[in-house]
Scaffold this motif. Sequence first.
Motif, mmCIF file in Angstrom:
data_model
loop_
_atom_site.group_PDB
_atom_site.id
_atom_site.type_symbol
_atom_site.label_atom_id
_atom_site.label_comp_id
_atom_site.label_asym_id
_atom_site.label_seq_id
_atom_site.Cartn_x
_atom_site.Cartn_y
_atom_site.Cartn_z
ATOM 1 N N THR A 187 2.181 -12.059 -54.334
ATOM 2 C CA THR A 187 3.218 -11.035 -54.460
ATOM 3 C C THR A 187 3.433 -10.215 -53.205
ATOM 4 O O THR A 187 4.305 -9.333 -53.184
ATOM 5 C CB THR A 187 2.886 -10.095 -55.627
ATOM 6 N N GLY A 188 2.676 -10.449 -52.132
ATOM 7 C CA GLY A 188 2.909 -9.719 -50.899
ATOM 8 C C GLY A 188 2.804 -8.219 -51.078
ATOM 9 O O GLY A 188 1.846 -7.698 -51.656
ATOM 10 N N TYR A 189 3.816 -7.512 -50.599
ATOM 11 C CA TYR A 189 3.831 -6.048 -50.717
ATOM 12 C C TYR A 189 3.800 -5.615 -52.177
ATOM 13 O O TYR A 189 3.284 -4.549 -52.517
ATOM 14 C CB TYR A 189 5.076 -5.500 -50.009
ATOM 15 N N GLY A 190 4.316 -6.476 -53.057
ATOM 16 C CA GLY A 190 4.328 -6.137 -54.478
ATOM 17 C C GLY A 190 2.947 -5.960 -55.080
ATOM 18 O O GLY A 190 2.806 -5.351 -56.139
ATOM 19 N N ALA A 191 1.899 -6.494 -54.421
ATOM 20 C CA ALA A 191 0.538 -6.344 -54.939
ATOM 21 C C ALA A 191 0.109 -4.880 -54.987
ATOM 22 O O ALA A 191 -0.792 -4.510 -55.741
ATOM 23 C CB ALA A 191 -0.442 -7.151 -54.095
ATOM 24 N N HIS A 192 0.757 -4.050 -54.181
ATOM 25 C CA HIS A 192 0.460 -2.617 -54.201
ATOM 26 C C HIS A 192 0.845 -1.986 -55.531
ATOM 27 O O HIS A 192 0.197 -1.054 -56.010
ATOM 28 C CB HIS A 192 1.214 -1.926 -53.060
ATOM 29 N N PHE A 193 1.906 -2.519 -56.145
ATOM 30 C CA PHE A 193 2.466 -1.925 -57.359
ATOM 31 C C PHE A 193 2.205 -2.751 -58.607
ATOM 32 O O PHE A 193 2.509 -2.306 -59.721
ATOM 33 C CB PHE A 193 3.982 -1.747 -57.198
ATOM 34 N N LEU A 194 1.676 -3.962 -58.464
ATOM 35 C CA LEU A 194 1.501 -4.863 -59.596
ATOM 36 C C LEU A 194 0.392 -4.356 -60.501
ATOM 37 O O LEU A 194 -0.769 -4.269 -60.106
ATOM 38 C CB LEU A 194 1.169 -6.266 -59.093
ATOM 39 N N GLY A 195 0.744 -4.035 -61.751
ATOM 40 C CA GLY A 195 -0.242 -3.550 -62.703
ATOM 41 C C GLY A 195 -1.377 -4.544 -62.898
ATOM 42 O O GLY A 195 -1.155 -5.751 -62.944
ATOM 43 N N GLY A 196 -2.585 -4.041 -62.984
ATOM 44 C CA GLY A 196 -3.748 -4.902 -63.124
ATOM 45 C C GLY A 196 -4.313 -5.363 -61.799
ATOM 46 O O GLY A 196 -5.418 -5.899 -61.740
ATOM 47 N N VAL A 197 -3.537 -5.164 -60.713
ATOM 48 C CA VAL A 197 -4.000 -5.445 -59.343
ATOM 49 C C VAL A 197 -4.031 -4.137 -58.563
ATOM 50 O O VAL A 197 -5.066 -3.715 -58.060
ATOM 51 C CB VAL A 197 -3.107 -6.481 -58.645
ATOM 52 N N ASP A 198 -2.850 -3.495 -58.471
ATOM 53 C CA ASP A 198 -2.756 -2.142 -57.890
ATOM 54 C C ASP A 198 -3.581 -2.004 -56.612
ATOM 55 O O ASP A 198 -4.384 -1.078 -56.459
ATOM 56 C CB ASP A 198 -3.218 -1.089 -58.912
ATOM 57 N N ASP A 199 -3.374 -2.906 -55.678
ATOM 58 C CA ASP A 199 -4.162 -2.896 -54.449
ATOM 59 C C ASP A 199 -3.608 -1.841 -53.491
ATOM 60 O O ASP A 199 -2.597 -2.056 -52.820
ATOM 61 C CB ASP A 199 -4.144 -4.279 -53.799
ATOM 62 N N GLN A 200 -4.301 -0.706 -53.426
ATOM 63 C CA GLN A 200 -3.836 0.392 -52.585
ATOM 64 C C GLN A 200 -4.095 0.151 -51.100
ATOM 65 O O GLN A 200 -3.698 0.962 -50.256
ATOM 66 C CB GLN A 200 -4.503 1.695 -53.030
ATOM 67 N N ASN A 201 -4.767 -0.953 -50.784
ATOM 68 C CA ASN A 201 -4.948 -1.317 -49.382
ATOM 69 C C ASN A 201 -3.716 -2.002 -48.803
ATOM 70 O O ASN A 201 -3.629 -2.207 -47.590
ATOM 71 C CB ASN A 201 -6.159 -2.241 -49.215
ATOM 72 N N VAL A 202 -2.774 -2.374 -49.666
ATOM 73 C CA VAL A 202 -1.541 -3.031 -49.221
ATOM 74 C C VAL A 202 -0.541 -1.959 -48.784
ATOM 75 O O VAL A 202 -0.328 -0.974 -49.483
ATOM 76 C CB VAL A 202 -0.943 -3.897 -50.340
#
Length: 374
Positions: A187-202
């Motif tokens: 999901t690229g940049y979307g990984a920052h906002f993807l629920g269940g992933v929510d990678d704040q390092n992105v």
Amino acid sequence: MSIVILGAGVVGLSAAVLLQSQYPDRKITILTKVHPAGDLSAVNDEDYASNKAGAVWSTSADDQYPHVRGFCEATYHALWQLARRPELAIMRISTYELKPERPEGWTPPYVSAFAHDFRIVDREPLFGSGSYFGVHYKTTTVNVGKYLKVLADLFVSRGGHIVVRGVRHIDEALDYDEDVRVVINCTGYGAHFLGGVDDQNVYPIRGQIVLVKAPWVCMRISMGWGPKAMTYMIPREDGTLILGGTYEANERDIQPNPRTADAIIERCKVLYPELVPADGSQLDIITTVAGLRPARKGGVRVEGETIVRNERSILLVHNYGHGGYGFVASWGCADRVYQLVEEFLHSRRIEGAGSSLAGFLERVEGIFDNASQE
């Protein structure tokens, strides 16, 4: 047993066609906000970066994230081989990566160990009146619109499914159908906002480029990295030329700035005076675009985790955080995804590019060898 892939940028598509070639009898579905077989020049989405990429293989992973180098090196070899296939719109070119002065403590980049025609440039008069320090080597550049469409069309022609659908939570992929055994998160940049992933390092790195018609420029030139700006030119096989650029961390505005575009053009003219048409006319400007490189603190994340869902074990593979080297690392990352999937499905270890370059290249080229026979 089905496989679901989130995202249809170069990272997702590369993984999709490679997995499809290895598992031709499995149902594979891509869920994406943007259909990659459409008119990508009209797409302006902050979560979709591949259609705006310069897509030149460069040493961008050299300094910050050494663990990414293996993915990049593998992709260098793959793109070099695939450039023999004109339908993929990949072109072999010379590249110069330059600096005004030799930095103190400078050592040759990792590309020196494998790139074709690598050499150090030390105060050579190259073009215009400039005299620089840097490196030269042979590399590849990709015409992104054509390349992504070929991958998407190939995927669909072999029974793959591309579903235009935004996904807000990873559960939507895990529960897509009762047969899902593998989910690939691209999901690229979307990984920052993807629920269940929510990678704040992105985080996003804004880049702006100008596309011009300049078929007489057939090499790539880049000059250093500034805090927010850089200067480079990237040719494509159709005679167009990318002029860049900017490097603006945590900026999300994807509307191009006219003043920035003017500054880019002027910097490129200073670096390479031959950019100006020989007859003295103005550059033929096609368009100006801005997009977001999907970067990640710590570099690209390519790793798997097993999730139990209704008494089913599902492999979730994360493949995102590539920043400005999505095309640069795409095939190496796709092959690592395949290794993780094979270990999960069949408890079988596959030698990746780091252990068996020949086997890796056979897998990648096999995708397109089979296509030519269909």
